[in-house]
Design an enzyme around this catalytic site. Structure first.
Site, short mmCIF file in Angstrom:
data_model
loop_
_atom_site.label_atom_id
_atom_site.label_comp_id
_atom_site.label_asym_id
_atom_site.label_seq_id
_atom_site.Cartn_x
_atom_site.Cartn_y
_atom_site.Cartn_z
N CYS A 86 0.84 -1.19 0.00
CA CYS A 86 0.00 0.00 0.00
C CYS A 86 0.89 1.25 0.00
O CYS A 86 1.64 1.46 -0.94
CB CYS A 86 -0.98 -0.03 1.17
SG CYS A 86 -2.36 1.14 0.99
N HIS A 191 -3.79 -4.92 -0.35
CA HIS A 191 -3.31 -5.45 0.93
C HIS A 191 -3.28 -6.98 0.84
O HIS A 191 -4.33 -7.62 0.93
CB HIS A 191 -4.23 -5.01 2.06
CG HIS A 191 -4.07 -3.59 2.45
ND1 HIS A 191 -3.19 -3.18 3.42
CD2 HIS A 191 -4.66 -2.46 1.97
CE1 HIS A 191 -3.25 -1.87 3.55
NE2 HIS A 191 -4.13 -1.41 2.68
N GLU A 193 -2.36 -9.13 2.97
CA GLU A 193 -2.78 -9.76 4.23
C GLU A 193 -4.30 -9.80 4.37
O GLU A 193 -4.83 -10.54 5.20
CB GLU A 193 -2.15 -9.04 5.42
CG GLU A 193 -2.74 -7.70 5.79
CD GLU A 193 -2.28 -6.54 4.94
OE1 GLU A 193 -2.60 -5.39 5.29
OE2 GLU A 193 -1.62 -6.76 3.90
#
EC number: 4.3.2.10
Length: 211
Positions: A86, A191, A193
Protein backbone atom coordinates in the site's frame (compact mmCIF):
# COMPACT_ATOMS: atom_id res chain seq x y z
CA UNK A 1 17.16 -16.26 8.33
CA UNK A 2 14.60 -13.53 9.00
CA UNK A 3 11.94 -11.52 7.18
CA UNK A 4 11.70 -8.10 8.84
CA UNK A 5 8.36 -6.28 8.80
CA UNK A 6 9.14 -2.63 9.53
CA UNK A 7 7.28 -1.08 12.46
CA UNK A 8 7.20 2.70 12.20
CA UNK A 9 3.77 3.42 13.69
CA UNK A 10 1.97 3.28 10.36
CA UNK A 11 -1.07 1.12 10.98
CA UNK A 12 -1.79 -2.11 12.78
CA UNK A 13 0.81 -4.70 11.83
CA UNK A 14 -0.91 -7.62 13.51
CA UNK A 15 -2.78 -8.85 10.43
CA UNK A 16 0.33 -8.58 8.24
CA UNK A 17 2.47 -10.45 10.77
CA UNK A 18 -0.19 -13.15 11.11
CA UNK A 19 -0.44 -13.65 7.32
CA UNK A 20 3.35 -13.85 6.86
CA UNK A 21 3.71 -16.29 9.77
CA UNK A 22 0.91 -18.47 8.38
CA UNK A 23 2.59 -18.72 4.99
CA UNK A 24 5.96 -19.42 6.55
CA UNK A 25 4.40 -22.44 8.26
CA UNK A 26 2.74 -23.56 5.01
CA UNK A 27 5.47 -23.02 2.42
CA UNK A 28 8.62 -22.38 4.42
CA UNK A 29 10.87 -19.37 4.46
CA UNK A 30 12.63 -17.19 7.02
CA UNK A 31 11.43 -16.38 10.52
CA UNK A 32 9.06 -13.38 10.54
CA UNK A 33 9.88 -10.51 12.90
CA UNK A 34 8.19 -7.14 13.39
CA UNK A 35 10.85 -4.60 14.28
CA UNK A 36 11.70 -0.93 14.65
CA UNK A 37 15.39 -1.75 15.17
CA UNK A 38 17.60 -0.88 12.18
CA UNK A 39 20.20 -3.44 13.27
CA UNK A 40 17.62 -6.23 13.04
CA UNK A 41 16.76 -5.00 9.54
CA UNK A 42 20.44 -4.88 8.60
CA UNK A 43 20.71 -8.62 9.26
CA UNK A 44 17.38 -9.56 7.64
CA UNK A 45 17.11 -11.69 4.50
CA UNK A 46 13.76 -10.13 3.47
CA UNK A 47 12.30 -6.67 4.17
CA UNK A 48 8.60 -5.74 4.18
CA UNK A 49 7.46 -2.12 4.40
CA UNK A 50 3.74 -1.71 5.09
CA UNK A 51 2.01 1.65 5.12
CA UNK A 52 -1.43 3.06 5.87
CA UNK A 53 -2.58 6.68 5.63
CA UNK A 54 -1.06 9.70 3.94
CA UNK A 55 2.14 9.48 1.90
CA UNK A 56 3.86 12.37 3.72
CA UNK A 57 2.90 11.02 7.15
CA UNK A 58 4.32 7.59 6.36
CA UNK A 59 7.55 9.05 5.00
CA UNK A 60 7.88 11.28 8.07
CA UNK A 61 7.21 8.35 10.40
CA UNK A 62 9.83 6.17 8.74
CA UNK A 63 12.46 8.90 8.79
CA UNK A 64 11.73 9.51 12.47
CA UNK A 65 13.13 6.05 13.28
CA UNK A 66 16.81 6.90 13.56
CA UNK A 67 18.88 5.08 10.93
CA UNK A 68 16.00 2.99 9.59
CA UNK A 69 15.73 4.48 6.08
CA UNK A 70 19.51 4.37 5.64
CA UNK A 71 19.65 0.69 6.58
CA UNK A 72 16.72 -0.21 4.31
CA UNK A 73 18.36 1.61 1.40
CA UNK A 74 21.69 -0.10 2.11
CA UNK A 75 20.09 -3.55 2.15
CA UNK A 76 18.01 -2.87 -0.97
CA UNK A 77 21.10 -1.73 -2.86
CA UNK A 78 22.81 -4.94 -1.72
CA UNK A 79 20.02 -6.98 -3.37
CA UNK A 80 17.88 -7.94 -0.37
CA UNK A 81 14.32 -8.83 -1.50
CA UNK A 82 11.98 -5.97 -0.57
CA UNK A 83 8.18 -5.83 -0.53
CA UNK A 84 6.20 -2.61 -0.14
CA UNK A 85 2.52 -2.79 0.77
CA UNK A 86 0.00 0.00 0.00
CA UNK A 87 1.70 3.28 1.02
CA UNK A 88 4.85 1.21 1.60
CA UNK A 89 4.76 0.56 -2.15
CA UNK A 90 3.94 4.18 -2.96
CA UNK A 91 7.03 5.39 -1.08
CA UNK A 92 9.17 3.73 -3.77
CA UNK A 93 8.06 6.45 -6.21
CA UNK A 94 9.88 9.65 -7.10
CA UNK A 95 7.24 11.93 -5.63
CA UNK A 96 3.92 11.80 -3.81
CA UNK A 97 1.39 14.44 -4.85
CA UNK A 98 -0.94 14.21 -1.85
CA UNK A 99 -1.38 17.58 -0.09
CA UNK A 100 1.52 19.04 -2.08
CA UNK A 101 4.65 17.36 -3.41
CA UNK A 102 6.61 15.09 -1.06
CA UNK A 103 9.79 13.33 -2.20
CA UNK A 104 9.68 9.54 -2.32
CA UNK A 105 12.58 7.10 -2.30
CA UNK A 106 12.86 7.32 -6.12
CA UNK A 107 13.69 3.61 -6.38
CA UNK A 108 11.04 3.07 -9.06
CA UNK A 109 10.38 6.20 -11.11
CA UNK A 110 6.87 7.58 -10.97
CA UNK A 111 4.41 9.81 -9.14
CA UNK A 112 1.66 9.07 -6.64
CA UNK A 113 -1.43 10.80 -8.01
CA UNK A 114 -5.06 11.06 -6.98
CA UNK A 115 -7.48 8.49 -8.33
CA UNK A 116 -9.77 10.02 -10.95
CA UNK A 117 -12.24 7.31 -12.09
CA UNK A 118 -13.81 8.04 -15.46
CA UNK A 119 -17.13 6.74 -14.13
CA UNK A 120 -18.70 9.36 -11.80
CA UNK A 121 -20.54 6.69 -9.81
CA UNK A 122 -17.26 5.18 -8.61
CA UNK A 123 -16.29 6.58 -5.24
CA UNK A 124 -12.86 7.53 -3.96
CA UNK A 125 -11.33 5.96 -1.94
CA UNK A 126 -11.28 2.77 -3.97
CA UNK A 127 -12.30 0.36 -1.25
CA UNK A 128 -13.05 -3.34 -1.50
CA UNK A 129 -12.39 -6.25 -3.84
CA UNK A 130 -11.28 -5.90 -7.44
CA UNK A 131 -10.01 -8.21 -10.18
CA UNK A 132 -6.33 -8.21 -11.03
CA UNK A 133 -5.16 -7.85 -14.61
CA UNK A 134 -1.68 -9.31 -14.98
CA UNK A 135 0.53 -7.02 -17.07
CA UNK A 136 3.55 -9.31 -16.91
CA UNK A 137 4.53 -12.40 -15.03
CA UNK A 138 6.68 -12.17 -11.92
CA UNK A 139 7.83 -14.82 -9.41
CA UNK A 140 5.91 -13.19 -6.55
CA UNK A 141 2.72 -13.39 -8.62
CA UNK A 142 3.23 -17.04 -9.57
CA UNK A 143 0.01 -19.00 -9.21
CA UNK A 144 -2.15 -15.87 -9.25
CA UNK A 145 -4.44 -16.03 -12.26
CA UNK A 146 -5.93 -13.28 -14.39
CA UNK A 147 -9.07 -12.06 -12.64
CA UNK A 148 -7.97 -13.09 -9.14
CA UNK A 149 -9.51 -10.87 -6.49
CA UNK A 150 -7.48 -8.59 -4.21
CA UNK A 151 -8.52 -6.12 -1.52
CA UNK A 152 -7.87 -2.38 -1.89
CA UNK A 153 -8.22 0.71 0.31
CA UNK A 154 -6.67 3.82 -1.28
CA UNK A 155 -7.32 7.23 -2.80
CA UNK A 156 -3.98 7.59 -4.61
CA UNK A 157 -2.11 5.30 -6.97
CA UNK A 158 1.24 5.12 -8.77
CA UNK A 159 1.71 6.50 -12.27
CA UNK A 160 4.90 4.81 -13.46
CA UNK A 161 7.55 6.40 -15.65
CA UNK A 162 8.50 3.05 -17.18
CA UNK A 163 5.75 0.55 -18.12
CA UNK A 164 8.30 -2.25 -17.74
CA UNK A 165 7.88 -1.85 -13.97
CA UNK A 166 4.12 -2.47 -14.10
CA UNK A 167 3.18 -6.00 -13.03
CA UNK A 168 -0.59 -5.79 -12.50
CA UNK A 169 -3.53 -3.39 -12.71
CA UNK A 170 -7.20 -3.28 -11.81
CA UNK A 171 -9.99 -1.46 -13.59
CA UNK A 172 -11.58 1.28 -11.51
CA UNK A 173 -12.92 3.72 -14.03
CA UNK A 174 -9.68 3.15 -15.93
CA UNK A 175 -6.51 1.20 -15.23
CA UNK A 176 -5.10 1.53 -11.70
CA UNK A 177 -1.67 0.28 -10.71
CA UNK A 178 -1.98 -2.80 -8.50
CA UNK A 179 1.56 -4.26 -8.41
CA UNK A 180 5.00 -3.02 -9.44
CA UNK A 181 8.52 -4.38 -9.44
CA UNK A 182 12.07 -4.31 -10.70
CA UNK A 183 15.16 -6.29 -9.71
CA UNK A 184 14.79 -7.11 -5.98
CA UNK A 185 11.90 -4.65 -5.45
CA UNK A 186 8.24 -5.69 -5.40
CA UNK A 187 5.18 -3.75 -4.30
CA UNK A 188 1.42 -4.09 -4.10
CA UNK A 189 -1.20 -1.38 -3.88
CA UNK A 190 -3.61 -4.02 -2.58
CA UNK A 191 -3.31 -5.45 0.93
CA UNK A 192 -2.07 -9.05 0.57
CA UNK A 193 -2.78 -9.76 4.23
CA UNK A 194 -6.48 -8.99 3.58
CA UNK A 195 -6.71 -10.57 0.12
CA UNK A 196 -7.26 -14.18 1.18
CA UNK A 197 -5.91 -16.75 -1.31
CA UNK A 198 -4.50 -14.15 -3.72
CA UNK A 199 -2.60 -12.27 -1.05
CA UNK A 200 -1.41 -15.35 0.80
CA UNK A 201 -0.05 -16.77 -2.45
CA UNK A 202 1.95 -13.57 -3.04
CA UNK A 203 3.26 -13.61 0.53
CA UNK A 204 4.33 -17.22 0.28
CA UNK A 205 6.08 -16.52 -3.02
CA UNK A 206 7.88 -13.52 -1.56
CA UNK A 207 9.14 -15.50 1.42
CA UNK A 208 10.90 -17.88 -0.99
CA UNK A 209 11.79 -15.43 -3.79
CA UNK A 210 15.38 -15.19 -4.96
CA UNK A 211 15.67 -12.21 -7.36
Amino acid sequence: MTCAIIDYDSGNLHSAQKAFERMRREVGGPEVVVTSDPEVVRKADRIVLPGVGAFADCRRGLLAVAGMYEVIEERVQAGTPFMGICVGMQLLATVGREFGDTPGFDWIGGAITHLEPSTPALKVPHMGWNELRIAQRHPVLAGIEEGAHAYFVHSFHMSLDDPEHLLATVNYGGPVTAAIGRDNLFGTQFHPEKSQKTGLTAIGNFLNWTP
